[in-house]
Design an enzyme around this catalytic site. Structure first.
Site, mmCIF file in Angstrom:
data_model
loop_
_atom_site.group_PDB
_atom_site.id
_atom_site.type_symbol
_atom_site.label_atom_id
_atom_site.label_comp_id
_atom_site.label_asym_id
_atom_site.label_seq_id
_atom_site.Cartn_x
_atom_site.Cartn_y
_atom_site.Cartn_z
ATOM 1 N N ASP A 110 0.803 -1.068 -0.162
ATOM 2 C CA ASP A 110 0.098 0.114 0.192
ATOM 3 C C ASP A 110 0.939 1.345 0.052
ATOM 4 O OD1 ASP A 110 -2.060 1.616 0.167
ATOM 5 O OD2 ASP A 110 -2.883 0.858 2.014
ATOM 6 N N ASP A 200 -2.608 2.729 -6.102
ATOM 7 C CA ASP A 200 -1.571 2.824 -5.134
ATOM 8 C C ASP A 200 -1.523 1.546 -4.250
ATOM 9 O OD1 ASP A 200 -4.050 3.070 -4.004
ATOM 10 O OD2 ASP A 200 -3.792 4.740 -2.642
ATOM 11 N N GLU A 201 -2.342 0.449 -4.664
ATOM 12 C CA GLU A 201 -1.983 -0.820 -3.652
ATOM 13 C C GLU A 201 -2.197 -1.942 -4.741
ATOM 14 O OE1 GLU A 201 -5.627 -1.964 -1.418
ATOM 15 O OE2 GLU A 201 -6.041 0.242 -1.607
#
Length: 426
Positions: A110, A200-201
């Site tokens: 993350d 973003d993860e």
DNA sequence: AAAACTTAT
DNA sequence: ATCAATAAGTTTT
């Protein structure tokens, strides 16, 4: 600061409403210093707005729904032998336990405050300052801003009330995509089948990588995060566990720029979960949180305490899902989303209330054009056209029409939208 | 199939 | 005064 700190919350403002107004991401992320005070400021700032009134109605509807469920529970629990229901639940749980698989090493990566940290690279003067990315509604907030209770999805004017020094930074999506691509390219090296959950993860299965490189999971993830940082100047946090759900929860434990590994043992997993807020579980949002709280479940451990109720009310609570959550026995399958698995594509716009029908149709045309462009770009098409519209009361409606042919052209999208919208003018 | 509802980023 | 955009999954009608 003024003397309004001690002002009590108006009596009709229930605890649940105040919490609801604070937004969905509250409680999911770690609590700020004084969440109650923050919630109070937010409630005060939004009081009287149409948004507030709509939230109030939704809160009331949910309270009524909960009351009904509690009545159903009382009916279900009457005249049954709870002891024998518990034993049935125990057998169910034992059966699930026999399926536990600790063989796969799952990682959830993350990126820390992704948009904010990318902006920081372009504007180092922002370092150490509270800032939010986005206008109107914030996409994200810097860690300094989060200390004040500023959250993603929060309207700018409320964020400003929480943090008067807050700096607003415009978003630059092409910058985020560029960094995202760089991050994902690095992650791919650790698991070619990794799953990017947003920009973003990501989830990875590093079992094979650790084996072939003779690394422990922690060493591998340490190296991975270091490589991401060297390649992008951005920090990431990570969780290591035997399932996706557990890995995701763990990635939150040492944020930012940290990692956390859950021991791959049944007892460690159960004790980790036992006092974990049910709200941290992926899939439990603010509605389910209240539903579960109403029967006494606040933590994953409480699931076991109330297993008889859950067992009896399978439809309302989903016993398989909850018992699996309690045990930490959930999916450990990591695979990329293939393109043809895409289910829908859409475009939407929010604009100030219009009473003029022609102007509304003009907006419809705009989204039809954008949608056609997006569909063309990637070669997507569909057979069901859904029109979604929101009133100035914040009430949301959908109207849909399914065709027996593929819809791709903006003219068709617009015509269908108009057909679906026309009956709504009155 | 349509509409509403829930969750997530 | 001011609360987004996008996608997916689930439940209800």
């Amino acid at each position: 600061m003024s003397n309004d700190v001690a002002e009590p919350i108006a009596s009709q403002e229930t605890e649940s409403l105040v919490k609801r107004l604070a937004g969905p991401s509250t409680g999911k992320a770690g609590l700020a210093i004084d969440q109650t005070e923050i919630n109070r400021i937010i409630a005060k700032a939004s009081k009287g707005s149409k948004f507030y009134e709509n939230e109030k109605k939704k809160d009331k509807d949910l309270s009524e729904r909960i009351e009904k469920i509690l009545k159903q529970r009382d009916d279900a629990v009457r005249d049954v032998d709870l002891r024998s229901i518990e034993q049935a639940a125990d057998r169910f749980i034992a059966e699930l336990e026999s399926q536990r698989d600790l063989s796969q090493i799952i990682v959830h990566v993350d990126m820390d405050a992704f948009f904010a940290n990318v902006e920081l690279l372009y504007n180092p003067d922002l370092k150490g300052k509270p800032f939010g990315v986005g206008r109107g509604v914030l996409s994200t907030a810097s860690y300094e801003a989060r200390k004040y209770g500023v959250r993603s999805g929060m309207p700018g004017y409320i964020a400003k009330k929480l943090c008067p020094e807050l700096i607003f930074v415009s978003s630059h999506f092409s910058r985020y995509m560029e960094k995202s691509n760089a991050v994902m390219a690095i992650l791919r090296g650790y698991d070619p089948n990794f799953y990017a959950a947003g920009c973003d993860e990501a989830y990875l299965n590093i079992t094979a990588y650790c084996e072939s490189h003779n690394l422990t999971a922690a060493e591998c993830v340490q190296e991975m995060r270091k490589t991401v940082f060297e390649g992008t100047q951005l920090t990431a946090s990570a969780g290591i566990a035997p399932t996706k759900m557990l890995a995701k929860i763990c990635s939150d434990k040492n944020k930012p720029n940290g990692q956390f590994e859950l021991p791959f043992e049944k007892d460690a997993i159960l004790s980790f979960l036992s006092d974990l807020s049910i709200r941290k579980v992926p899939g439990v949002g603010r509605v389910n949180e209240r539903l579960l709280e109403s029967i006494g479940i606040k933590t994953c451990g409480d699931i076991f305490t109330h297993r008889a109720t859950i067992y009896l009310m399978e439809k309302q609570f989903g016993r398989q899902y909850l018992f699996r959550t309690y045990l930490g026995i959930t999916s450990n399958v990591v695979q990329p989303i293939s393109r043809d698995e895409r289910k829908s594509i859409g475009a939407e716009r929010t604009f100030s209330a219009l009473s003029d029908k022609e102007k509304i149709l003009q907006k419809l045309n705009e989204v039809a054009e954008e949608l056609e462009k997006d569909m063309k770009q990637n070669g997507w098409t569909g057979r069901t056209v859904t029109l979604k519209f929101k009133l100035d009361t914040f009430q949301v409606f959908t109207r849909a029409k399914t065709f027996d042919r593929w819809i791709t052209k903006k003219e068709e999208l617009y015509a269908t939208g108009k057909e679906l919208l026309t009956p709504e003018f009155h």
